[in-house]
Design a protein around this motif. Structure first.
Motif, PDB file in Angstrom:
ATOM      1  N   GLN A 582       0.834  -1.204   0.000  1.00  0.00           N
ATOM      2  CA  GLN A 582       0.000   0.000   0.000  1.00  0.00           C
ATOM      3  C   GLN A 582       0.868   1.255   0.000  1.00  0.00           C
ATOM      4  O   GLN A 582       0.605   2.215  -0.714  1.00  0.00           O
ATOM      5  CB  GLN A 582      -0.938  -0.014   1.208  1.00  0.00           C
ATOM      6  N   ARG A 583       1.894   1.196   0.858  1.00  0.00           N
ATOM      7  CA  ARG A 583       2.779   2.374   0.898  1.00  0.00           C
ATOM      8  C   ARG A 583       3.545   2.544  -0.414  1.00  0.00           C
ATOM      9  O   ARG A 583       3.745   3.656  -0.913  1.00  0.00           O
ATOM     10  CB  ARG A 583       3.745   2.239   2.058  1.00  0.00           C
ATOM     11  N   ASN A 585       2.651   1.506  -3.427  1.00  0.00           N
ATOM     12  CA  ASN A 585       1.722   1.982  -4.464  1.00  0.00           C
ATOM     13  C   ASN A 585       1.382   3.444  -4.271  1.00  0.00           C
ATOM     14  O   ASN A 585       1.227   4.206  -5.229  1.00  0.00           O
ATOM     15  CB  ASN A 585       0.448   1.146  -4.467  1.00  0.00           C
ATOM     16  N   LYS A 586       1.292   3.845  -3.008  1.00  0.00           N
ATOM     17  CA  LYS A 586       0.960   5.250  -2.724  1.00  0.00           C
ATOM     18  C   LYS A 586       2.100   6.165  -3.158  1.00  0.00           C
ATOM     19  O   LYS A 586       1.896   7.248  -3.710  1.00  0.00           O
ATOM     20  CB  LYS A 586       0.659   5.414  -1.233  1.00  0.00           C
ATOM     21  N   LYS A 587       3.344   5.642  -2.905  1.00  0.00           N
ATOM     22  CA  LYS A 587       4.506   6.457  -3.285  1.00  0.00           C
ATOM     23  C   LYS A 587       4.559   6.630  -4.798  1.00  0.00           C
ATOM     24  O   LYS A 587       4.777   7.714  -5.327  1.00  0.00           O
ATOM     25  CB  LYS A 587       5.774   5.795  -2.775  1.00  0.00           C
ATOM     26  N   SER A 589       2.117   6.379  -6.830  1.00  0.00           N
ATOM     27  CA  SER A 589       0.971   7.200  -7.233  1.00  0.00           C
ATOM     28  C   SER A 589       1.279   8.668  -7.047  1.00  0.00           C
ATOM     29  O   SER A 589       0.921   9.510  -7.858  1.00  0.00           O
ATOM     30  CB  SER A 589      -0.259   6.773  -6.438  1.00  0.00           C
ATOM     31  N   ASN A 590       1.980   8.958  -5.941  1.00  0.00           N
ATOM     32  CA  ASN A 590       2.323  10.371  -5.680  1.00  0.00           C
ATOM     33  C   ASN A 590       3.290  10.890  -6.738  1.00  0.00           C
ATOM     34  O   ASN A 590       3.180  12.019  -7.223  1.00  0.00           O
ATOM     35  CB  ASN A 590       2.934  10.515  -4.294  1.00  0.00           C
ATOM     36  N   THR A 593       1.458  11.255  -9.919  1.00  0.00           N
ATOM     37  CA  THR A 593       0.561  12.407  -9.791  1.00  0.00           C
ATOM     38  C   THR A 593       1.332  13.701  -9.947  1.00  0.00           C
ATOM     39  O   THR A 593       0.892  14.654 -10.593  1.00  0.00           O
ATOM     40  CB  THR A 593      -0.154  12.366  -8.447  1.00  0.00           C
TER      41      THR A 593
END
Length: 695
Positions: A582-583, A585-587, A589-590, A593
């Motif tokens: 999750q972390r 993928n979030k990184k 994604s950031n 983005t």
């Protein structure tokens, strides 16, 4: 009972000289039973002339009250029919100058219970009676009037296993009489007011000698009972009977005179003197009983030899007819036949010592542990005597005294626990005798435990241990009891009979576990017998608690715990991997983005102001100078505005707008930035100083 009275309506006081009033007995004291003022419309003064102490008159109020208890049964004890029981008061009318009477008629109430004169009555009747015999019974007494006296009698009894009730209503006796006339026992109440028990069957004492009845009297308010016992008396209605119709015995010519050859037995089911049996010798070989050979005891039935039979050496058999009759005059006796067979045989005579012998001389009782060579018996015969068994373990030895006599002595000190009996067979000629030596027990064995020390691992629960010591003795000598040997036992240990109860459950709130963890527990239990003298033995019991039990589990519990632990670890691993991805993928994604937002920012620059836009994009608010290396060495996204800063820069004459567009706009943006970087390398330093820098 409350106040009540009944006034008779009379025409007038002037024409009437008396007044009758009905009053019930047991009316409460101080009850107003009459008001003289009701006899006239005007107030009249009365003078009391005659009265009873049971009533009181108030001359002021003209009221008559009850002053004492009125009991009709005491006041008029002989008025069973309730015809007349009165209390009279005489008054003088002061106004009319007349004398008149007040007559109080006392009504009876059912305030008394029937009473039998005895709780138990006994009557007797001989058997073989004629059915229909009447036996007069004592009635229950009730001092109330007839209508409040006994109304019903009931007779209850058991006949052939069934409960039978015979009842008679004194007012409906004819109807009930027809219903009970077929019963074996029933009640009869005749015209003379007498109560009878009717015996409606023939009694037989030999079948049932007693009947028990319950007689109940009922006045519909009270019930009382009495027991009635009917005893059936015996009559001599049976003749004796011999136990056998034919007897046969064997004797020898050497049988001594006075020997009891046979005891005959006859039975008579009658009672007392009607069952006394007299025996008689009716004939011998068809002749009358006048003989010198045999005699029978008329009372005991013992047949006795009177003389020596050697003179009848040619006679082989005697036939005797014996009669038995009861105590009835001219009674016909019962008969039996006795055959006496004379055979050639040796006579074996046995005389036992002081030991106990059975009635038929077939057993002699000798205590165990008596000294060796204890005397058993003295044996004689007219011929050679042979005694069996002849092995070494027969239990006796023979001491010969003469050719035809010897003594038997023990060859050991008997031990009942090893062998309890010995059989002896004696042969002489064609005659045989046998008897058995019974070894009787003495208390010579103490209770035995199968171990001297018993180790018990205590579990945290209720434990019941059955104690089982053994004792080889018999009867009371072998009966075992158990008792505590120590003075003080832990409270969680108890001994009841042969049960050792160890209670280590949590519900008892005892110190079981505490005691076991601090020290080993040793207790002593004594097993004792009930013989004399008492013998006993002790067992030591070691109680302990294994600490390994705390850490030990059953195999299946270990498997379950390992499975649970692996399950927990698997769940934790899944959670960790989930959080990690999750972390990650979030990184990503950031980053995407940020790139996308950068690419999507559109800077609208006028074609005539491209050079100026380059000047406004680079620089520093804190420093007026910026080098080329600084601008070139930075990544592109550091020179762009942050996506969070969605603003429009108004300080520059050129307006920059950052908005999200499609991918074409993004490509245009990158091209514009590249152009700006080209311009920036060509722009003079003075332009940068004049324009400033925006971050």
């Amino acid at each position: 009972m409350g106040l009540f009275y009944i006034l008779l309506f009379l025409p007038s006081l002037i024409k009437c000289n008396q007044q009758e009033i009905f009053l019930s007995e047991e009316t409460p004291i101080d009850t107003i039973i009459f008001d003289l003022n009701t006899l006239s419309n005007s107030l009249i003064t009365y003078q009391l002339l005659e009265s009873s102490s049971l009533l009181s008159f108030n001359s002021t109020t003209n009221l008559i009250k009850i002053s004492k208890r009125i009991d009709r049964d005491t006041l008029c004890p002989y008025d069973d029919s309730c015809l007349k029981c009165q209390i009279t008061m005489k008054f003088y009318d002061m106004f009319n100058h007349k004398i008149f009477l007040l007559i109080f008629n006392i009504n009876d109430i059912n305030d008394n219970s029937p009473i039998f004169s005895s709780n138990t009555y006994s009557i007797s009747l001989t058997e073989n009676n004629i059915p229909g015999i009447k036996i007069r019974l004592s009635k229950a007494e009730d001092i109330d009037c007839i209508n409040n006296g006994v109304q019903l009698y009931e007779l209850t009894y058991i006949f052939h296993g069934h409960v039978i009730i015979s009842s008679i209503n004194l007012h409906q006796q004819q109807q009930q009489q027809n219903q009970t006339i077929n019963q074996p026992f029933y009640l009869l109440y005749d015209l003379n007011f007498d109560l009878y028990l009717i015996i409606n069957q023939t009694l037989d004492r030999e079948l049932q000698n007693e009947y028990i009845f319950t007689l109940t009297a009922n006045d519909y308010s009270n019930i009382i009972s009495s027991k009635l016992i009917l005893t059936v008396l015996d009559v001599n209605d049976h003749i004796p009977q011999f136990s056998q119709l034919i007897y046969s015995i064997n004797i020898s010519y050497s049988t001594l005179p006075g020997t009891i050859l046979l005891k005959l037995t006859a039975y008579d089911p009658d009672l007392d003197h009607n069952s006394y049996i007299y025996y008689s010798l009716i004939s011998i070989d068809g002749l009358n009983n006048k003989n010198d050979l045999f005699q029978i005891n008329s009372h005991t039935g013992e047949l006795i030899l009177l003389t020596n039979l050697n003179q009848y050496d040619t006679k082989k058999i005697f036939k005797l007819i014996i009669g038995a009759s009861d105590n009835t005059n001219n009674a016909i006796p019962a008969l039996t036949t006795v055959y006496i067979n004379i055979i050639q045989q040796s006579i074996i005579s046995i005389t036992f010592g002081s030991n106990k012998v059975s009635k038929n001389f077939s057993e002699v009782y000798i205590e165990e542990n008596l000294p060796n060579a204890t005397f058993i018996a003295y044996i004689t015969s007219d011929e050679y005597i042979r005694i069996l068994p002849e092995n070494n373990n027969r239990g006796f030895f023979i001491k010969k005294l003469s050719d035809n006599s010897l003594t038997l002595l023990t060859d050991r000190s008997y031990d009942r626990e090893i062998q309890s009996s010995y059989d002896i067979f004696i042969y002489s000629g064609n005659n045989q005798r046998t008897f058995r030596i019974i070894v009787t027990d003495i208390n010579d064995c103490k209770p035995i435990w199968n171990t001297s020390l018993l180790n018990i691992n205590i579990e945290l629960k209720l434990m019941i241990i059955i104690l089982n010591a053994s004792d080889s003795d018999e009867n009371q000598n072998g009966k075992i009891g158990y008792r505590k040997k120590d003075l003080i036992w832990p409270t969680w240990i108890n001994l009841i009979d042969n049960k050792l109860i160890i209670n280590c459950t949590n519900e008892t709130n005892n110190n079981c576990l505490f005691d076991l963890l601090n020290k080993n527990i040793f207790i002593n239990i004594e097993a004792y017998d009930y013989g004399k003298p008492e013998l006993s033995s002790i067992i030591k019991i070691h109680l302990y608690y294994n600490l390994k039990q705390i850490l030990s589990f059953k195999y299946e519990y270990i498997i379950i715990m390992i499975g649970c632990l692996l399950g927990i670890l698997f769940i934790l691993l899944i959670l960790i991997l989930y959080i990690y991805y999750q972390r990650k993928n979030k990184k990503k994604s950031n980053e995407i983005t940020d790139d996308n937002s950068t690419e999507q920012k559109i800077i609208q620059i006028s074609s005539s102001e491209q050079s100026s836009s380059a000047d406004s994009l680079y620089g520093s608010e804190k420093s007026d100078n910026i080098t080329l290396e600084t601008a070139a060495s930075c990544h592109l996204d550091m020179f762009l505005f942050s996506p969070k800063r969605g603003i429009i820069l108004t300080d520059s004459p050129y307006q920059y707008s950052f908005i999200n567009k499609s991918d074409n706009l993004t490509n245009k943006l990158f091209n514009a930035i590249q152009n700006d970087l080209t311009l920036l390398t060509d722009t003079k330093q003075e332009i940068i100083i004049n324009r400033g820098t925006y971050v």
